[in-house]
Write a protein that holds these residues in place. Structure first.
Motif, PDB file in Angstrom:
ATOM      1  N   ILE A   7      42.354  32.318  49.611  1.00  0.00           N
ATOM      2  CA  ILE A   7      41.223  32.615  48.123  1.00  0.00           C
ATOM      3  C   ILE A   7      41.089  34.224  48.078  1.00  0.00           C
ATOM      4  O   ILE A   7      41.143  34.802  47.239  1.00  0.00           O
ATOM      5  N   TYR A   8      40.590  34.739  49.342  1.00  0.00           N
ATOM      6  CA  TYR A   8      40.261  35.882  49.368  1.00  0.00           C
ATOM      7  C   TYR A   8      40.482  36.449  50.793  1.00  0.00           C
ATOM      8  O   TYR A   8      40.365  35.894  51.478  1.00  0.00           O
ATOM      9  N   GLU A   9      40.623  37.920  50.791  1.00  0.00           N
ATOM     10  CA  GLU A   9      40.846  38.702  52.171  1.00  0.00           C
ATOM     11  C   GLU A   9      39.874  39.722  52.024  1.00  0.00           C
ATOM     12  O   GLU A   9      39.604  40.367  51.045  1.00  0.00           O
ATOM     13  N   THR A  10      39.180  39.815  53.228  1.00  0.00           N
ATOM     14  CA  THR A  10      38.287  40.961  53.268  1.00  0.00           C
ATOM     15  C   THR A  10      38.871  42.089  54.760  1.00  0.00           C
ATOM     16  O   THR A  10      40.081  41.467  54.994  1.00  0.00           O
ATOM     17  N   GLY A 116      32.823  38.752  50.364  1.00  0.00           N
ATOM     18  CA  GLY A 116      33.978  38.407  49.683  1.00  0.00           C
ATOM     19  C   GLY A 116      33.945  37.222  48.632  1.00  0.00           C
ATOM     20  O   GLY A 116      34.584  37.144  47.587  1.00  0.00           O
ATOM     21  N   ASP A 119      32.471  38.727  45.415  1.00  0.00           N
ATOM     22  CA  ASP A 119      33.217  39.354  44.644  1.00  0.00           C
ATOM     23  C   ASP A 119      34.480  38.457  43.920  1.00  0.00           C
ATOM     24  O   ASP A 119      34.749  38.781  42.938  1.00  0.00           O
ATOM     25  N   TYR A 120      34.760  37.736  44.833  1.00  0.00           N
ATOM     26  CA  TYR A 120      35.797  36.753  44.109  1.00  0.00           C
ATOM     27  C   TYR A 120      34.921  35.802  43.081  1.00  0.00           C
ATOM     28  O   TYR A 120      35.627  35.869  42.026  1.00  0.00           O
ATOM     29  N   THR A 124      37.189  37.259  39.861  1.00  0.00           N
ATOM     30  CA  THR A 124      38.113  36.463  39.802  1.00  0.00           C
ATOM     31  C   THR A 124      37.773  35.378  38.677  1.00  0.00           C
ATOM     32  O   THR A 124      38.468  34.998  37.708  1.00  0.00           O
ATOM     33  N   TRP A 181      30.274  46.685  45.009  1.00  0.00           N
ATOM     34  CA  TRP A 181      31.493  46.810  44.728  1.00  0.00           C
ATOM     35  C   TRP A 181      32.123  47.407  43.618  1.00  0.00           C
ATOM     36  O   TRP A 181      31.218  48.133  43.003  1.00  0.00           O
TER      37      TRP A 181
END
Length: 181
Positions: A7-10, A116, A119-120, A124, A181
């Protein structure tokens, strides 16, 4: 193990969709008295299987849910974090939830995972508001919410438990203004 979707990378973590095979990992948290100290009790392996199945249904129904948080370098499971829909005072809210294994506390993983998810959610999913809620005495979770830019909005009573909870919230403009962000 079934194919999983990242889903998401930090910087240090991968947040990926949970699979039925992850119930054993999830049970590692749910059965740990220290990790569950702000919950009514610890849960059995069968209950962890049920929680996992419920979370998988959330992906289908809501498009969001809790995700497995793993270190990027060695894929070590550190906890869960994600966005779920919670009903707070009768209103469906997108909530960032996070829970880490005690072995990984005080290393910044919960904050990194929650950032994360934030931010997603904003970039997104295009959400306009995110919340986190917890018991007022859950100071570690409150600190994580504050570190990701959330501010205390109100105190309320959780409908299912009848216990007080505090609600933290953030909107995308607030986070950008603070340089998050």
């Amino acid at each position: 193990m079934p194919q999983t979707r990242i889903i998401y990378e930090t910087q240090r973590l991968l947040l990926r969709q949970m699979t039925p095979d992850d119930a054993a990992l999830w049970h590692g948290i749910l059965s740990d008295a220290q990790a569950m100290r702000f919950y009514p009790r610890v849960y059995t392996r069968d209950e962890a299987d049920e929680w996992t199945a419920k979370n998988l249904r959330r992906y289908e129904r809501d498009g969001v849910g809790l995700w497995v948080a793993q270190r990027r370098d060695d894929r070590q499971f550190v906890g869960v974090c994600g966005i779920t829909i919670q009903f707070i005072d009768g209103v469906g809210e997108h909530e960032i939830g996070y829970q880490m294994l005690p072995a990984f506390w005080r290393q910044g993983y919960a904050t990194e995972a929650a950032a994360g998810a934030r931010d997603y959610g904003f970039t997104t999913l295009g959400l306009r508001r995110l919340v986190s809620w917890m018991g007022p005495d859950n100071l570690p979770s409150r600190r994580v919410a504050e570190k990701v830019g959330m501010t205390l909005e109100k105190q309320t009573i959780q409908a299912t438990s009848g216990k007080p909870h505090v609600v933290y919230a953030i909107r995308p403009a607030a986070g950008r203004a603070e340089g998050l962000w």
